[in-house]
Scaffold this motif. Structure first.
Motif, short mmCIF file in Angstrom:
data_model
loop_
_atom_site.label_atom_id
_atom_site.label_comp_id
_atom_site.label_asym_id
_atom_site.label_seq_id
_atom_site.Cartn_x
_atom_site.Cartn_y
_atom_site.Cartn_z
N VAL A 33 23.71 -93.70 99.07
CA VAL A 33 22.36 -93.73 99.61
C VAL A 33 21.57 -92.72 98.79
CG1 VAL A 33 20.90 -93.43 101.65
CG2 VAL A 33 23.23 -94.32 101.89
N HIS A 34 21.16 -93.14 97.61
CA HIS A 34 20.53 -92.26 96.64
C HIS A 34 19.06 -92.01 96.99
CE1 HIS A 34 24.16 -93.17 94.53
NE2 HIS A 34 23.79 -94.39 94.22
N THR A 35 18.55 -90.91 96.49
CA THR A 35 17.15 -90.56 96.68
C THR A 35 16.48 -90.53 95.32
OG1 THR A 35 17.68 -89.22 98.61
CG2 THR A 35 15.56 -88.82 97.57
N ARG A 36 15.35 -91.21 95.20
CA ARG A 36 14.60 -91.23 93.95
C ARG A 36 13.19 -90.74 94.25
NH1 ARG A 36 13.17 -96.63 90.64
NH2 ARG A 36 11.86 -95.65 89.09
N LEU A 37 12.74 -89.72 93.51
CA LEU A 37 11.44 -89.10 93.74
C LEU A 37 10.62 -89.06 92.46
CD1 LEU A 37 12.64 -85.98 95.75
CD2 LEU A 37 11.58 -88.03 96.69
N ARG A 38 9.31 -89.26 92.61
CA ARG A 38 8.39 -89.11 91.47
C ARG A 38 7.48 -87.93 91.79
NH1 ARG A 38 5.45 -93.84 91.21
NH2 ARG A 38 3.78 -92.92 92.41
N HIS A 39 7.35 -87.03 90.83
CA HIS A 39 6.44 -85.89 90.95
C HIS A 39 5.29 -86.12 89.99
CE1 HIS A 39 9.20 -83.17 93.22
NE2 HIS A 39 10.07 -84.04 92.74
N GLU A 40 4.05 -86.05 90.48
CA GLU A 40 2.87 -86.23 89.65
C GLU A 40 2.05 -84.95 89.63
OE1 GLU A 40 0.54 -89.56 90.92
OE2 GLU A 40 2.18 -90.98 90.64
N ARG A 41 1.58 -84.58 88.43
CA ARG A 41 0.75 -83.39 88.30
C ARG A 41 -0.64 -83.70 88.85
NH1 ARG A 41 0.95 -79.05 84.01
NH2 ARG A 41 2.80 -80.20 83.45
N CYS A 42 -1.15 -82.79 89.66
CA CYS A 42 -2.50 -82.93 90.21
C CYS A 42 -3.21 -81.58 90.09
CB CYS A 42 -2.46 -83.42 91.65
SG CYS A 42 -1.59 -82.31 92.74
N ARG A 43 -4.41 -81.49 90.60
CA ARG A 43 -5.20 -80.27 90.41
C ARG A 43 -4.55 -79.01 90.96
NH1 ARG A 43 -11.42 -82.18 91.19
NH2 ARG A 43 -11.50 -83.32 89.21
N GLY A 44 -3.89 -79.05 92.06
CA GLY A 44 -3.32 -77.84 92.65
C GLY A 44 -1.87 -77.60 92.30
N GLY A 45 -1.27 -78.44 91.49
CA GLY A 45 0.15 -78.31 91.16
C GLY A 45 0.79 -79.68 91.04
N TRP A 46 1.83 -79.93 91.82
CA TRP A 46 2.56 -81.18 91.75
C TRP A 46 2.63 -81.83 93.13
CZ3 TRP A 46 4.54 -83.28 87.28
CH2 TRP A 46 4.53 -82.46 86.16
N GLU A 47 2.53 -83.16 93.18
CA GLU A 47 2.71 -83.92 94.41
C GLU A 47 3.98 -84.73 94.28
OE1 GLU A 47 -0.46 -86.13 96.27
OE2 GLU A 47 -1.93 -85.03 95.05
N ARG A 48 4.72 -84.85 95.39
CA ARG A 48 5.99 -85.57 95.39
C ARG A 48 5.85 -86.88 96.16
NH1 ARG A 48 11.13 -82.96 98.24
NH2 ARG A 48 10.11 -83.81 100.08
N PHE A 49 6.36 -87.97 95.58
CA PHE A 49 6.31 -89.28 96.20
C PHE A 49 7.72 -89.89 96.20
CE2 PHE A 49 2.26 -88.55 94.07
CZ PHE A 49 1.36 -88.81 95.09
N PRO A 50 8.21 -90.33 97.36
CA PRO A 50 9.50 -91.01 97.38
C PRO A 50 9.33 -92.42 96.82
CG PRO A 50 8.57 -90.91 99.58
CD PRO A 50 7.65 -90.14 98.69
N LEU A 51 10.22 -92.82 95.91
CA LEU A 51 10.17 -94.17 95.35
C LEU A 51 11.05 -95.10 96.17
CD1 LEU A 51 10.19 -93.32 91.56
CD2 LEU A 51 8.27 -93.99 92.97
N TRP A 52 12.26 -94.66 96.49
CA TRP A 52 13.14 -95.38 97.40
C TRP A 52 14.31 -94.47 97.70
CZ3 TRP A 52 17.91 -96.04 95.16
CH2 TRP A 52 17.97 -96.12 93.77
N SER A 53 15.00 -94.77 98.77
CA SER A 53 16.19 -93.99 99.13
C SER A 53 17.21 -94.88 99.81
CB SER A 53 15.83 -92.83 100.04
OG SER A 53 15.20 -93.28 101.20
#
Length: 53
Positions: A33-53
Motif C-alpha cells: 500500500v504505497h504512498t506517492r506524493l507530489r511537492h510543488e514550489r509555491c510562494r510560501g515554500g512547498w505544497e504537498r499533494f497526494p497522487l495515490w496511496s
C-alpha cells in the motif's frame, strides 16, 4: 557564474545547480500500500499533494 570551492569540486568536472518547481516521492511499504506524493514550489515554500496511496 557559480564559484567553486576547490576542495569540494574537481576543476575537470561540470557543476550544475538545480532549482526544481516540483518533485515526486514514492514511499513503498511491505504491504504494497504505497504512498506517492507530489511537492510543488509555491510562494510560501512547498505544497504537498497526494497522487495515490
Amino acid at each position: 557564474m557559480i564559484e567553486r570551492e576547490p576542495s569540494l569540486v574537481d576543476t575537470a568536472w561540470t557543476l550544475y545547480t538545480l532549482a526544481p518547481t516540483e518533485v515526486e516521492f514514492w514511499q513503498a511499504v511491505e504491504s504494497r500500500v504505497h504512498t506517492r506524493l507530489r511537492h510543488e514550489r509555491c510562494r510560501g515554500g512547498w505544497e504537498r499533494f497526494p497522487l495515490w496511496s
